[in-house]
Scaffold this motif. Structure first.
Motif, PDB file in Angstrom:
ATOM      1  N   ARG A   1      -5.605  -0.202   3.484  1.00  0.00           N
ATOM      2  CA  ARG A   1      -6.469  -1.322   2.671  1.00  0.00           C
ATOM      3  C   ARG A   1      -8.009  -1.066   2.940  1.00  0.00           C
ATOM      4  O   ARG A   1      -8.372  -0.464   4.034  1.00  0.00           O
TER       5      ARG A   1
ATOM      6  N   PRO B   1       0.658  -1.327   0.021  1.00  0.00           N
ATOM      7  CA  PRO B   1       0.002   0.088  -0.005  1.00  0.00           C
ATOM      8  C   PRO B   1       0.699   1.304  -0.047  1.00  0.00           C
ATOM      9  O   PRO B   1       2.127   1.304  -0.023  1.00  0.00           O
TER      10      PRO B   1
ATOM     11  N   PRO C   1      -5.523  -2.165  -1.860  1.00  0.00           N
ATOM     12  CA  PRO C   1      -4.633  -1.195  -1.132  1.00  0.00           C
ATOM     13  C   PRO C   1      -5.215   0.117  -1.415  1.00  0.00           C
ATOM     14  O   PRO C   1      -5.896   0.576  -2.370  1.00  0.00           O
TER      15      PRO C   1
END
Length: 463
Positions: free
Chosen positions: A177, A166, A245
């Motif tokens: 997330r 991410p 992500p």
């Protein structure tokens, strides 16, 4: 039957004579001790495609077993063991990271303090604290994430949709997330994107998802104020879910906080992102767990975002490459010959040899008491393992990379430090960024079998 004195004496005599009879017949001869396995023979017998490198160091720093131990290889998530030591030394075990809500003039600001494990549930508590204190709705609402540098992703070579790659920011929520769920409704799909936590799972309005007819599994588009995903219909089936992500973390956190406050009667304006943190009065705050707790969980669950956030906190660098270099410099002579480009081991450019890894765990690792933070017996699915040895170690897995590094204690109590790196470089090169390339599961299982057998050989050398 009643035993008289004559019978009793006869049985006693027979029992006393049994050992002598057994010795005479050779029945008491114990089988010879099983020879200690040779680590080189373990590798040769396994025939694992690719390279197997290992190092074993005894309690006095003596190298007890080495194989290609100076060759720099991808450390994968064993890098997190080095990051844990760096964070313990630079930040201390008790440091915490504070998320605040402040009032600055007519603006309320959600201030990220670089907490890598902040969840929706904790934002909900902040919203409840504001509402219970009777704070009025502000004219403006902003989010600041400048406690850490803003990075679009950890590893640029990884696929866009992988949730363990991410963005990084001083404002991180739910490990940056979102949870995507879908179910078939007639001929189409219902898609839900949530900021999921243990208790609270509000809708994430800044992230949308829709079915698509494209060949690739996912497509991604980023517009001002919104992230948009499409998912291949051919891969969806009737229902399913997965994590995705977040690439706009401040906007995501602000959106979720706005929803949570609205549910408690506090109406916030649409969030705006600010680069400069103004002075203001603190209205509410939440502190992260202590660094030692963050590291223990990071090592157990191998959370990349925690590793990168703590490494960046420790270095103060502006990017991952600079932060990895700062960590390498911190190692001094132990860092020679390696290349540390991040803190999680996810990027493809980091390289370290197994002997160097073992020396780090033997030196700073012992000084900073790393072993209690590591996962116990990560290979405990092998029957009988714990009777022969105890292991505290960190695993590391990428496509066609399977590593293990930590501490092994033989049954007699002698402890050694080890590192085992397995890599099939040719197939690794062709599989970078893929989610599950062909053959990787079988190869990884075989690599872990080699690691189990090597641990047995290492324990034998320590006994």
């Amino acid at each position: 039957m009643t035993l008289n004195r004559r019978h009793l004496l006869g049985l006693m005599a027979a029992s006393l004579a049994a050992p002598a009879i057994a010795r005479a017949q050779g029945l008491d001869i114990r089988p010879p001790a099983r020879p200690v396995p040779d680590p080189r023979a373990v590798v040769a017998r396994a025939g694992l495609p690719g390279r197997v490198s290992y190092a074993l160091i005894g309690r006095g720093g003596e190298a007890l077993a080495l194989r290609q131990a100076a060759v720099p290889l991808a450390p994968a998530s064993t890098m997190k063991a080095i990051t844990a030591l760096y964070a313990l030394d630079r930040l201390g075990p008790d440091r915490r990271f504070r998320t605040q809500v402040i009032q600055s003039g007519d603006m309320m600001v959600l201030v990220g303090g670089g907490d890598p494990v902040l969840t929706t549930d904790e934002l909900a508590q902040l919203a409840a604290d504001l509402a219970s204190a009777g704070h009025p709705a502000p004219a403006r609402f902003a989010v600041w994430g400048g406690a850490l540098p803003g990075l679009a992703r950890i590893a640029g070579e990884q696929a866009e949709h992988l949730p363990y790659n991410p963005s990084i920011s001083g404002m991180m929520l739910n490990f940056n997330r979102v949870h995507l769920g879908w179910s078939r409704v007639g001929v189409d799909y219902r898609m839900e994107v949530e900021a999921r936590a243990a208790s609270q799972s509000p809708r994430a309005y800044t992230v949308t998802a829709a079915p698509g007819d494209h060949a690739q599994l996912f497509t991604y588009r980023q517009d001002p104020g919104r992230e948009s995903w499409t998912v291949s219909r051919a891969a969806m089936g009737r229902a399913g879910s997965r994590w995705l992500p977040v690439r706009l973390p401040e906007l995501y956190a602000g959106d979720v906080f706005q929803t949570l406050c609205r549910a408690r009667g506090l109406a916030l304006p649409a969030p705006e992102i600010i680069d400069r943190l103004p002075e203001g009065r603190v209205l509410a705050h939440h502190d992260s767990p202590a660094v030692a707790t963050l590291l223990r969980d990071m090592l157990r669950y191998s959370t990349n975002i925690t590793a990168e956030a703590l490494g960046l906190h420790a270095s103060g660098a502006a990017d991952l490459a600079g932060s990895g270099q700062a960590m390498q410099d911190w190692l001094g002579d132990l860092g020679r010959g390696m290349r540390l480009s991040d803190h999680s081991g996810l990027t493809d450019s980091s390289r370290i040899g197994t002997y160097a890894m073992a020396r780090i765990l033997d030196g700073p690792g012992r000084d900073l008491a790393l072993a209690p933070l590591l996962r116990r017996n990560p290979m405990s699915d092998e029957p009988g393992t714990e009777a022969r040895r105890r292991v505290a170690a960190k695993t590391g897995t990428l496509n066609f990379v399977s590593n293990l590094a930590g501490y092994v204690t033989a049954a007699g109590g002698d402890e050694g430090v080890f590192a085992i790196f397995c890599i099939d470089a040719a197939r690794r090169e062709g599989a970078i960024g893929q989610e599950l390339p062909a053959g990787v599961s079988t190869w990884t299982r075989s690599a872990k079998e080699v690691q189990r057998d090597l641990l047995g050989a290492f324990a034998g050398r320590l006994a």
